[in-house]
Write a protein that holds these residues in place. Structure first.
Motif, short mmCIF file in Angstrom:
data_model
loop_
_atom_site.label_atom_id
_atom_site.label_comp_id
_atom_site.label_asym_id
_atom_site.label_seq_id
_atom_site.Cartn_x
_atom_site.Cartn_y
_atom_site.Cartn_z
N GLY A 1 -16.61 72.32 -7.21
CA GLY A 1 -16.47 73.65 -7.97
C GLY A 1 -17.14 75.01 -7.19
N ASN A 2 -18.48 74.79 -7.75
CA ASN A 2 -19.41 75.82 -7.41
C ASN A 2 -19.45 76.06 -5.91
OD1 ASN A 2 -22.42 77.17 -8.49
ND2 ASN A 2 -20.85 76.93 -9.80
N ILE A 3 -19.93 75.23 -5.04
CA ILE A 3 -20.07 75.28 -3.59
C ILE A 3 -18.69 75.90 -3.34
CG2 ILE A 3 -19.35 73.06 -3.02
CD1 ILE A 3 -22.07 75.51 -1.33
N GLN A 4 -17.40 75.54 -3.70
CA GLN A 4 -16.30 76.22 -3.21
C GLN A 4 -16.11 77.57 -3.32
OE1 GLN A 4 -12.43 73.97 -4.39
NE2 GLN A 4 -11.50 76.05 -4.53
N SER B 1 -3.85 81.05 -1.76
CA SER B 1 -2.96 80.61 -2.55
C SER B 1 -3.48 79.19 -3.23
CB SER B 1 -1.68 80.47 -1.75
OG SER B 1 -1.79 79.53 -0.74
N ARG B 2 -2.97 79.08 -4.49
CA ARG B 2 -3.27 77.91 -5.19
C ARG B 2 -2.00 76.96 -5.19
NH1 ARG B 2 -3.41 76.76 -11.29
NH2 ARG B 2 -4.82 74.90 -11.43
N LEU C 1 -11.50 76.98 -12.96
CA LEU C 1 -10.91 75.94 -11.96
C LEU C 1 -10.59 74.73 -12.63
CD1 LEU C 1 -13.13 76.00 -8.78
CD2 LEU C 1 -10.87 76.91 -8.97
N ALA C 2 -9.60 74.01 -12.12
CA ALA C 2 -9.16 72.48 -12.84
C ALA C 2 -9.60 71.64 -12.10
CB ALA C 2 -7.64 72.56 -12.76
N MET C 3 -9.58 70.61 -12.55
CA MET C 3 -10.03 69.20 -11.86
C MET C 3 -8.80 68.24 -11.66
SD MET C 3 -13.92 68.12 -13.60
CE MET C 3 -15.22 68.95 -13.25
N PRO C 4 -8.34 67.83 -10.46
CA PRO C 4 -8.62 68.42 -9.47
C PRO C 4 -7.87 69.88 -9.43
CG PRO C 4 -6.94 67.08 -9.14
CD PRO C 4 -7.26 67.03 -10.36
#
Length: 196
Positions: free
Chosen positions: A139-142, A180-181, A161-164
């Motif tokens: 998450g953080n690096i993304q 886009s998500r 952010l979700a996981m995944p």
């Protein structure tokens, strides 16, 4: 020529101080299957991952599906917040995002981690023009990588952010054109408000 990078934030993991070998939890393994099913609908050409086990486990299903080995890239590993466990994680995250030059003892500042992640991203863009690449990451690096291209992707974005979670970043050479998500809850592709 355009290239699509599918950044896959790893699924839920079992906590351990061993960052490299921390595995997915049972729930994480099930959610990783959902991410795989979403990615199976796309013409994926290659899979790259952080060397951390939880990131690899999240994308190994799509790699097996397309019959390709996962290429490990240290540039996509999670940012090192501190060399020692932090007493107050939320406070530590707030500090590093408030001041991109600030780093906790033995940790990476936002600028240092971002530089590492962006360099890895540019390498991928240079090597795989016109292709669809899955990148297993954290998450953080993304979000630091996304923040380099557009500062609307900040700590508040990271918090939701979700996981995944899967974000498709469409580039024209090195220019980010669209984000886009892939909605892992509704099994459908939904577009965010960001587009150029």
């Amino acid at each position: 020529m355009k290239i699509n990078l599918y950044f896959v934030r790893h699924a839920h993991s079992t906590y351990s101080s061993d960052e490299l070998n921390r595995p997915l939890s049972e729930r994480g393994m099930e959610d990783a299957k959902l991410a795989t099913n979403l990615l199976k609908e796309l013409p994926i050409d290659h899979v790259i991952s952080s060397p951390y086990k939880r990131a690899i486990q999240t994308v190994e299903g799509i790699a097996e599906y397309i019959g390709k080995e996962i290429e490990l890239n240290d540039g996509f590993r999670e940012r090192l917040l501190s060399e020692h466990p932090v007493a107050d994680f939320d406070k530590a995250i707030s500090q590093v995002w408030k001041d991109f030059d600030f780093a906790l003892e033995g940790g990476e500042s936002n600028y240092v981690a971002q530089k590492r992640g962006v360099e890895a991203t540019f390498q991928v863009l240079d090597r795989f023009e016109g292709q669809n690449i899955v990148i297993g990451t954290h998450g953080n690096i993304q979000v630091l990588i996304m923040n380099y291209f557009d500062q609307q992707y900040d700590v508040r974005f990271w918090e939701q952010l979700a996981m995944p979670d899967i974000y498709k970043l469409t580039f024209n050479k090195e220019c980010l054109e669209q984000v886009s998500r892939m909605n892992t809850d509704e099994r459908s592709l939904s577009i965010t408000g960001y587009t150029i």
